[in-house]
Design a protein around this motif. Structure first.
Motif, PDB file in Angstrom:
ATOM      1  N   SER A   1       5.246  -3.606   0.510  1.00 19.17           N
ATOM      2  CA  SER A   1       5.114  -2.796  -0.688  1.00 19.17           C
ATOM      3  C   SER A   1       6.057  -1.593  -0.611  1.00 19.17           C
ATOM      4  N   LEU A   2       6.675  -1.271  -1.713  1.00 15.30           N
ATOM      5  CA  LEU A   2       7.573  -0.123  -1.766  1.00 15.30           C
ATOM      6  C   LEU A   2       6.832   1.196  -1.838  1.00 15.30           C
ATOM      7  N   VAL A   3       5.631   1.164  -2.356  1.00 16.62           N
ATOM      8  CA  VAL A   3       4.851   2.385  -2.517  1.00 16.62           C
ATOM      9  C   VAL A   3       3.707   2.374  -1.516  1.00 16.62           C
ATOM     10  N   GLY A   4       3.657   3.406  -0.680  1.00 10.84           N
ATOM     11  CA  GLY A   4       2.576   3.505   0.292  1.00 10.84           C
ATOM     12  C   GLY A   4       1.381   4.242  -0.283  1.00 10.84           C
ATOM     13  N   LYS A   5       0.283   4.124   0.397  1.00  6.61           N
ATOM     14  CA  LYS A   5      -0.939   4.807  -0.015  1.00  6.61           C
ATOM     15  C   LYS A   5      -1.074   6.072   0.827  1.00  6.61           C
ATOM     16  N   PRO A   6      -0.760   7.253   0.262  1.00  2.62           N
ATOM     17  CA  PRO A   6      -0.766   8.480   1.070  1.00  2.62           C
ATOM     18  C   PRO A   6      -2.159   8.893   1.529  1.00  2.62           C
ATOM     19  N   TRP A   7      -3.191   8.383   0.930  1.00  2.00           N
ATOM     20  CA  TRP A   7      -4.534   8.770   1.328  1.00  2.00           C
ATOM     21  C   TRP A   7      -5.006   7.966   2.557  1.00  2.00           C
ATOM     22  N   ILE A   8      -4.248   6.949   2.935  1.00  2.00           N
ATOM     23  CA  ILE A   8      -4.580   6.190   4.135  1.00  2.00           C
ATOM     24  C   ILE A   8      -3.672   6.667   5.262  1.00  2.00           C
ATOM     25  N   VAL A   9      -4.237   7.413   6.189  1.00  2.00           N
ATOM     26  CA  VAL A   9      -3.480   7.978   7.301  1.00  2.00           C
ATOM     27  C   VAL A   9      -3.943   7.290   8.581  1.00  2.00           C
ATOM     28  N   PRO A  10      -3.045   6.511   9.211  1.00  2.15           N
ATOM     29  CA  PRO A  10      -3.467   5.832  10.441  1.00  2.15           C
ATOM     30  C   PRO A  10      -3.594   6.820  11.594  1.00  2.15           C
TER      31      PRO A  10
END
Length: 104
Positions: A1-10
């Motif tokens: 995916s080109l757009v990441g999910k900024p609310w998911i922080v590993p």
């Protein structure tokens, strides 16, 4: 995916991580913004804005001197652009002030 999910922080967020984030929010955002707004009240919007234009230069100087960050050609070009912008703003401000003095 080109757009990441900024609310998911590993990663693992322990108390030290949360305290570090809180430190950055308070001392890196809230206090400097409050100081800038206070400066606007004291010295005026034009002077505070001109001083704020020099902030990237002071940050770069700090990074070069303290962190030993290399300063390349693009950095010098950016420095020149910032200094030219400040000079243009100062020159146009002087002309505008002179016109206001003539009218008054």
């Amino acid at each position: 995916s080109l757009v990441g999910k900024p609310w998911i922080v590993p990663g693992y967020w322990d108390i030290q991580t949360w305290l570090s984030v809180l430190f950055i929010i308070i001392f890196g955002s809230l206090i400097p913004f409050y100081a800038y707004l206070t400066a606007v009240k004291w010295v005026g919007a034009q002077t505070a804005s001109l001083l704020a234009c020099a902030e990237p230069l002071s940050a770069a100087l700090f990074a070069v001197m303290w962190l030993q960050t290399p300063f390349g050609l693009m950095d010098w070009i950016g420095t020149g652009c910032i200094i030219m912008t400040i000079m243009i703003l100062i020159l146009f401000e002087d002309k505008r002030v002179k016109k206001e003095e003539i009218i008054a």
